[in-house]
Design a protein around this motif. Structure first.
Motif: not given
Length: 388
Positions: A134-142
């Motif tokens: 989640v920490q590695y992909t959170e900006l991509l989801w946003e």
């Protein structure tokens, strides 16, 4: 009616089962073989792989125009590299005894603690892995959610913060009310390049060619760097230290109190006030994100003050004194440095930091100013760009 005896001897007899050459089964069996071969390559060339990961990760940081024109594509590349590194870490953890530089090295307290809980508890390992992903992909989801509108974006941000908070609370419960460590999974230990094969040999191995022997390419080790096999027993003795650096060799083998302490004792169980401090630290990003989503004015100080106040209260309530261990002090040191991101968030950024960065950018060369301008766009438009 009875059947003739030769019926059972010939036609009635059961025929042996023939093994069918199913191409689909053959194709399904190939990916595990490829993963095994890839894992062996990573294990044998860990230093070169780490260098390639670092170079690719640095490249994603400095690509001009990364955040304006192709923000999702570039962030996908960055997240993919992070997830691939996470897989490489798992491969190297499983093959640590096959890498001499890691097998003989005294692990850090963080590595010992996280390896202990990852090996002891499957639940800890799975929760920590989910938190890391989640920490590695959170900006991509946003970034993906922002294309559907601000309401969807903030809904995704809050959901991701809820997931992270729940994961951290569960990790705290699994470890019997001990403080969290960052990251929750063991970090990859640095591997010196002199114990690895050369870059050319690693490339030839990947291409299926035979590497050149050390004596042939002139890279043979010095006499004190070679292992010596005892002629009678066949036992191999480790290499001698470099005569010009004996003090560093001896200091690297000194055992401290934390080195002989059981891994579970590297962090003490929290007191009641310590548990309150840890829960406040876990919930502060979620409370700040909710307050920020409800605020209509970017320059409003209310969300920023609420989030920072919870962080400050957590620091005041933490366990101090002789009861604190070295690993706990190290973790709080990381949190103190991470608190610097509050200068890049919310009202503080809008009222102070933004103008300061704009002034610095105007005095920079065009290339550096362009990269800095791209980061300004990121800091102003995405919550997770400054999330610690």
């Amino acid at each position: 009616m009875s059947l003739p005896a030769d019926h059972f001897a010939s036609g009635g007899a059961s025929r042996p089962h023939r093994k069918s050459n199913n191409p689909i089964q053959s194709m399904l069996s190939m990916p595990p073989q490829w993963l095994h071969m890839y894992g062996d390559f990573i294990t044998k060339n860990a230093h070169q792989v780490s260098q390639i990961e670092s170079a690719l990760r640095s490249l994603t940081y400095i690509i001009p125009g990364r955040f304006r024109d192709a923000e999702i594509a570039s962030e996908t590349l960055h997240s993919g590299i992070q997830l691939l590194s996470l897989y490489h870490d798992a491969v190297l953890r499983g093959a640590i005894t096959r890498i001499p530089a890691l097998a003989s090295k005294i692990p850090s307290p963080h590595s010992r603690y996280t390896r202990f809980w990852a090996a002891k508890s499957r639940l800890y390992r799975r929760i920590a892995l989910l938190l890391q992903i989640v920490q590695y992909t959170e900006l991509l989801w946003e970034m993906a959610a922002k294309r559907k509108g601000e309401k969807v974006r903030w809904r995704v941000v809050i959901i991701l913060e809820v997931i992270k908070a729940v994961c951290r609370l569960l990790l705290m419960q699994v470890t019997n009310s001990r403080p969290l460590v960052t990251p929750a999974l063991p970090e990859r230990d640095p591997i010196p390049p002199d114990v690895e094969t050369s870059d050319d040999d690693a490339l030839k191995e990947l291409m299926g060619e035979d590497p050149v022997p050390e004596e042939a390419n002139g890279s043979a080790k010095a006499a004190h760097e070679k292992e010596w096999n005892m002629p009678r027993t066949g036992t191999s003795l480790p290499s001698l230290p470099n005569p010009s650096d004996i003090s560093s060799y001896l200091m690297g083998r000194v055992l401290t109190a934390d080195d002989i302490k059981p891994a579970a004792k590297l962090l003490n169980t929290l007191s009641r006030s310590g548990q309150t401090a840890e829960i406040l630290h876990i919930l502060s990003p979620l409370v700040y994100a909710v307050a920020l989503s409800q605020s209509k004015n970017k320059k409003s100080w209310t969300p920023w003050i609420i989030g920072l106040s919870m962080e400050y209260a957590a620091r005041q309530l933490r366990d101090r004194g002789l009861r604190s261990t070295a690993l706990e002090n190290e973790e709080w040191g990381k949190r103190y440095w991470a608190a610097g991101w509050w200068t890049m968030r919310g009202a503080f950024y809008e009222n102070f930091t933004k103008g300061l960065i704009a002034g610095v950018r105007r005095r920079m060369p065009s290339l550096v100013a362009g990269i800095l301008e791209d980061y300004e766009y990121l800091w102003e438009n995405y919550y997770f760009s400054t999330s610690a």
